[in-house]
Design a protein around this motif. Structure first.
Motif, short mmCIF file in Angstrom:
data_model
loop_
_atom_site.label_atom_id
_atom_site.label_comp_id
_atom_site.label_asym_id
_atom_site.label_seq_id
_atom_site.Cartn_x
_atom_site.Cartn_y
_atom_site.Cartn_z
N SER A 87 0.98 -1.09 -0.06
CA SER A 87 0.11 0.07 -0.15
C SER A 87 0.94 1.24 -0.02
O SER A 87 1.84 1.26 0.85
CB SER A 87 -0.79 0.04 1.34
OG SER A 87 -1.49 1.39 1.35
N TRP A 88 0.42 2.16 -0.64
CA TRP A 88 1.41 3.62 -0.98
C TRP A 88 1.53 4.05 0.75
O TRP A 88 2.45 4.71 0.82
CB TRP A 88 0.87 4.43 -1.73
CG TRP A 88 1.42 5.67 -1.78
CD1 TRP A 88 2.54 5.94 -2.74
CD2 TRP A 88 1.10 7.00 -1.17
NE1 TRP A 88 2.97 7.02 -2.50
CE2 TRP A 88 2.11 8.03 -1.60
CE3 TRP A 88 0.37 7.41 -0.37
CZ2 TRP A 88 2.19 9.30 -1.32
CZ3 TRP A 88 0.29 8.62 0.10
CH2 TRP A 88 1.17 9.57 -0.60
N TRP A 89 0.43 3.84 1.34
CA TRP A 89 0.18 4.49 2.75
C TRP A 89 1.29 3.86 3.61
O TRP A 89 1.64 4.45 4.70
CB TRP A 89 -1.31 4.38 3.27
CG TRP A 89 -1.98 5.21 2.54
CD1 TRP A 89 -2.97 4.63 1.75
CD2 TRP A 89 -2.26 6.83 2.44
NE1 TRP A 89 -3.80 5.73 1.14
CE2 TRP A 89 -3.35 6.95 1.83
CE3 TRP A 89 -1.55 7.67 3.12
CZ2 TRP A 89 -3.74 8.13 1.36
CZ3 TRP A 89 -2.09 8.98 2.98
CH2 TRP A 89 -2.95 9.15 2.11
N GLY A 95 6.69 5.19 13.64
CA GLY A 95 6.16 6.29 14.16
C GLY A 95 5.08 6.83 13.54
O GLY A 95 4.70 7.91 13.70
N CYS A 96 4.26 5.83 12.78
CA CYS A 96 2.91 6.24 11.91
C CYS A 96 1.90 6.71 13.15
O CYS A 96 1.70 6.24 14.11
CB CYS A 96 2.50 5.24 11.28
SG CYS A 96 3.51 4.80 9.96
N LEU A 97 1.13 7.75 12.77
CA LEU A 97 0.11 8.30 13.52
C LEU A 97 -1.01 7.32 13.50
O LEU A 97 -1.81 6.85 14.39
CB LEU A 97 -0.50 9.67 13.14
CG LEU A 97 0.75 10.67 13.46
CD1 LEU A 97 0.24 12.12 13.06
CD2 LEU A 97 1.02 10.88 14.92
N LEU A 98 -1.29 6.68 12.27
CA LEU A 98 -2.17 5.62 11.83
C LEU A 98 -1.60 4.82 10.93
O LEU A 98 -1.10 5.18 9.98
CB LEU A 98 -3.27 6.44 11.11
CG LEU A 98 -4.71 5.71 11.05
CD1 LEU A 98 -5.12 5.12 12.29
CD2 LEU A 98 -5.75 6.52 10.27
N ASP A 99 -1.61 3.66 11.13
CA ASP A 99 -1.03 2.48 10.50
C ASP A 99 -1.67 2.13 9.07
O ASP A 99 -2.93 2.48 8.99
CB ASP A 99 -0.91 1.23 11.07
CG ASP A 99 0.35 1.14 12.39
OD1 ASP A 99 1.01 1.86 12.18
OD2 ASP A 99 -0.20 0.41 13.31
N TYR A 100 -1.04 1.94 7.99
CA TYR A 100 -1.70 1.80 6.73
C TYR A 100 -2.84 0.83 6.44
O TYR A 100 -3.86 1.25 6.14
CB TYR A 100 -0.59 1.46 5.75
CG TYR A 100 -0.13 0.07 5.60
CD1 TYR A 100 -0.80 -0.83 4.67
CD2 TYR A 100 0.95 -0.33 6.29
CE1 TYR A 100 -0.42 -2.24 4.71
CE2 TYR A 100 1.36 -1.63 6.62
CZ TYR A 100 0.87 -2.57 5.71
OH TYR A 100 0.99 -3.92 5.61
N PRO A 101 -2.82 -0.28 7.06
CA PRO A 101 -3.98 -1.01 7.06
C PRO A 101 -5.21 -0.34 7.68
O PRO A 101 -6.40 -0.37 7.10
CB PRO A 101 -3.71 -2.31 7.88
CG PRO A 101 -2.46 -2.49 8.35
CD PRO A 101 -1.78 -0.84 8.22
N TYR A 102 -5.11 0.44 8.73
CA TYR A 102 -6.37 1.30 9.10
C TYR A 102 -6.73 2.21 8.05
O TYR A 102 -7.77 2.88 7.85
CB TYR A 102 -6.30 1.97 10.56
CG TYR A 102 -5.78 0.90 11.63
CD1 TYR A 102 -7.04 -0.16 11.83
CD2 TYR A 102 -4.60 0.61 12.00
CE1 TYR A 102 -6.46 -1.25 12.33
CE2 TYR A 102 -4.37 -0.33 12.91
CZ TYR A 102 -5.33 -1.14 13.17
OH TYR A 102 -5.10 -2.44 14.09
N PRO A 119 0.80 9.22 7.48
CA PRO A 119 1.09 10.58 8.27
C PRO A 119 2.08 10.08 9.53
O PRO A 119 1.87 9.32 10.33
CB PRO A 119 -0.50 10.72 8.78
CG PRO A 119 -1.35 9.69 8.64
CD PRO A 119 -0.54 8.83 7.57
N GLY A 120 2.99 11.11 9.50
CA GLY A 120 4.15 10.79 10.49
C GLY A 120 5.01 9.52 10.50
O GLY A 120 5.91 9.16 11.33
#
Length: 190
Positions: free
Chosen positions: A88-90, A120-127, A95-96
């Motif tokens: 996933s690109w995310w 350090g991700c504010l929100l992990d890519y699966p979410y 973010p972060g």
């Protein structure tokens, strides 16, 4: 707009199955808009049918990223048709997120992809992917209800349409037949 945003990020992540599904959805949305503007209930019915498939696809995406049941993100063939490594690109650009390359003899990169650690991700890519699919489900439910309602309205209008010279009480009435017809000569002698 939401599906175009999703299409861009799926292209950036080389996720071919979602790219194909997004493309088909964009075509279905165009068909639905055409049906709504032109008053074509069949186009709206096709759009509503597609939305049911779209709901199923997005439910699958949510289950895939949350790894429900036997689904696992380690299987490349699900999202990329086994043509490249699924990412996933995310994953790297969330973010972060801080991306650091991992140099290890145990981990071997596959197909020109580097092994990375993301922290350090504010929100992990699966979410993020789950939220995107949840938004698509919400929009599809709204679109389905709207398409069914507008299609019903169009069908009711078609049933009540009065053609010029139709067979209703206010339209053209054929002259009443009489039982006796008087014949008169065209020319009189005299």
């Amino acid at each position: 707009v939401a599906v175009l945003e999703r299409q861009v990020f799926d292209f950036l992540g080389f996720q071919w199955a979602p790219i194909l599904a997004n493309f088909l959805h964009i075509m279905a949305v165009i068909l639905g808009i055409f049906g709504a503007l032109q008053g074509r209930s069949r186009c709206l019915a096709l759009y509503a049918g597609w939305l049911l498939l779209w709901l199923g696809w997005n439910t699958f995406i949510i289950c895939f990223y949350l790894e429900v049941g036997q689904l696992s993100q380690d299987r490349d063939f699900v999202m990329t048709f086994n043509t490249s490594l699924h990412r996933s690109w995310w994953m790297e650009n969330g973010p972060g997120c801080l991306v650091t390359p991992v140099v290890s003899s145990e981990m071997v990169p596959q197909e020109d992809h580097h092994v990375i650690a993301v922290t350090g991700c504010l929100l992990d890519y699966p979410y993020i992917e789950v939220l995107s699919s949840a938004l698509q489900i919400f929009l599809a439910l709204f679109g389905f209800v709207f398409a069914c309602y507008v299609s019903k309205v169009f069908l009711e209008e078609e049933d009540s349409f009065d053609f010029i010279g139709g067979f209703d009480a206010y339209g053209y009435q054929a002259p009443q037949k009489t039982s006796h017809l008087q014949l008169q000569p065209l020319y009189t002698s005299g």
